[in-house]
Scaffold this motif. Structure first.
Motif, PDB file in Angstrom:
ATOM      1  N   CYS A 177       0.450  -0.559   0.056  1.00  0.00           N
ATOM      2  CA  CYS A 177      -0.232  -0.422   0.016  1.00  0.00           C
ATOM      3  C   CYS A 177       0.815   1.287  -0.244  1.00  0.00           C
ATOM      4  N   THR A 178       0.181   1.855  -0.799  1.00  0.00           N
ATOM      5  CA  THR A 178       1.083   3.253  -0.519  1.00  0.00           C
ATOM      6  C   THR A 178      -0.063   4.043   0.398  1.00  0.00           C
ATOM      7  N   ARG A 179       0.793   5.520   0.876  1.00  0.00           N
ATOM      8  CA  ARG A 179       0.648   6.331   2.397  1.00  0.00           C
ATOM      9  C   ARG A 179      -1.159   6.489   1.582  1.00  0.00           C
ATOM     10  N   LYS A 180      -1.363   6.978   0.410  1.00  0.00           N
ATOM     11  CA  LYS A 180      -2.442   7.568  -0.519  1.00  0.00           C
ATOM     12  C   LYS A 180      -3.940   6.136  -0.060  1.00  0.00           C
ATOM     13  N   ASP A 181      -3.596   4.723  -0.647  1.00  0.00           N
ATOM     14  CA  ASP A 181      -4.285   3.911  -0.694  1.00  0.00           C
ATOM     15  C   ASP A 181      -4.069   3.557   0.759  1.00  0.00           C
ATOM     16  N   ALA A 229      -4.846   5.864   3.322  1.00  0.00           N
ATOM     17  CA  ALA A 229      -5.873   6.872   3.976  1.00  0.00           C
ATOM     18  C   ALA A 229      -7.110   6.903   3.214  1.00  0.00           C
ATOM     19  N   GLN A 230      -6.752   6.580   2.260  1.00  0.00           N
ATOM     20  CA  GLN A 230      -8.467   6.289   0.633  1.00  0.00           C
ATOM     21  C   GLN A 230      -9.219   5.151   1.628  1.00  0.00           C
ATOM     22  N   THR A 231      -8.912   3.902   1.832  1.00  0.00           N
ATOM     23  CA  THR A 231      -8.897   2.725   2.755  1.00  0.00           C
ATOM     24  C   THR A 231      -9.728   3.195   3.884  1.00  0.00           C
ATOM     25  N   ALA A 259     -10.514   6.094   4.618  1.00  0.00           N
ATOM     26  CA  ALA A 259     -12.060   7.221   5.080  1.00  0.00           C
ATOM     27  C   ALA A 259     -13.093   6.534   3.872  1.00  0.00           C
ATOM     28  N   CYS A 260     -12.599   5.356   4.008  1.00  0.00           N
ATOM     29  CA  CYS A 260     -14.008   4.581   3.206  1.00  0.00           C
ATOM     30  C   CYS A 260     -14.690   3.930   4.516  1.00  0.00           C
ATOM     31  N   THR A 318      -4.808  -4.548   4.408  1.00  0.00           N
ATOM     32  CA  THR A 318      -5.413  -4.878   3.692  1.00  0.00           C
ATOM     33  C   THR A 318      -4.315  -5.662   2.772  1.00  0.00           C
TER      34      THR A 318
END
Ligand code: GLU
Length: 298
Positions: A101-105, A107-109, A111-112, A134
């Motif tokens: 995972c990237t940091r963005k991945d 953060a998105q997970t 947030a969901c 994940t």
């Protein structure tokens, strides 16, 4: 009886300030009081942020303060092989998994998950959201082929797998300022699936610090309260790697006049600057609450 071993372990990613001086002097003072050894360790695993001039300044500042440490100094960047061996041990015990995972991945997970659950996702003691797990679901074959294809990845502790091996309770012994010992319960699970090998470097702060303390025979870890929660994870790693657990003392932090923690990032005044202004080491010792010591003759 073997001598107690203390260490001061700064990272050369900025100039030392009064907070570092306090930690270094406290370690040296404890070592003197207990008839122990005092080591200096350079924690420079983050090769992108650490700089040789900061390392040179650490030696200058500490010598100016009147500290004497054993040589050679251990520099973590010269010991990646030790951390790799420790990582392979953890891998062999089946308690780590690769995370792509990237940091963005992440953060998105999260947030969901927060939107779905209608509440904040739990955080670790540093305030970062716990990893949602994940990549734990990736099957070993799939993970191996992604690694073989060169996909960047970190390695995380698999909390559930660790818990099966070492259910706890986990504990360590704490030393108070007067040298009295007490037992403390550790709660490593609050760190979730912590990163043990970072994506960009072949280790992490947690893994290197635990390995080095053991390899250097450190018996007393004296460091700031900002690292107190990390000790819970360190105790767990020591259990997994079958290393001894030192005694711990987490000292209060030196605050700036507004009551905030001194931090390199907030440009708190470096010791070198005070020195140039004519502040003496004796003034620093007194300001930090230490009895001035005679300057060692060289
Ligand atoms: N290198 C860490 C720092 O500069 C200290 C590590 C430790 O004392 O365990 O904050």
């Amino acid at each position: 009886m073997t001598k107690p071993v203390f260490r001061f372990a700064p990272s050369p990613n900025g100039r030392l300030h009064l907070g570092h001086a306090y930690s270094a002097l406290l370690n040296a003072n404890f070592a003197r009081r207990f008839g122990g050894r005092f080591l200096l360790r350079i924690e420079d695993i983050d090769i992108t942020r650490c700089r040789p001039e900061f390392e040179a300044a650490i030696y200058d500042d500490l010598a100016w303060l009147g500290l004497v440490w054993e040589k050679p100094v251990r520099r973590q960047s010269e010991h990646f092989a030790d951390y790799r061996a420790a990582f392979l041990r953890l891998k062999g015990r089946g308690v780590v998994y690769p995370c792509f995972c990237t940091r963005k991945d992440i953060a998105q997970t999260i947030a969901c998950l927060e939107a779905e659950g209608g509440q904040d996702w739990p955080r670790d003691p540093d305030g970062a959201p716990l990893y949602p797990g994940t990549c734990r679901a990736i099957l070993p074959d799939g993970a191996e082929s992604r690694i073989a294809a060169g996909e960047p990845h970190a390695w995380r502790l698999d909390k559930a797998a660790v818990r099966r091996l070492l259910p706890g309770p986990h504990a360590f012994r704490r030393l108070d300022r007067d040298g009295r010992e007490e037992a403390v319960t550790a709660d490593p699970w609050r760190w979730g699936d912590a990163v043990i090998v970072r994506k960009e470097i072949p280790t992490s702060y947690h893994l290197s610090v635990v390995m080095d303390d053991a390899l250097q025979g450190v018996t007393h870890v004296v460091r700031g309260q900002d690292l107190e929660a990390a000790t819970d994870l360190h105790v767990l790693l020591q259990g997994l790697l079958e290393l001894p657990t030192p005694l711990y003392h987490h000292h209060g932090l030196v605050l700036d006049p507004t009551g905030d923690k001194l931090a390199k990032s907030r440009q708190s005044r470096p010791l070198a600057e005070l020195r140039v202004e004519g502040v003496t080491p004796q003034v620093i010792w007194q300001r930090l609450g230490f009895e001035p010591q005679p300057t060692p003759s060289t």
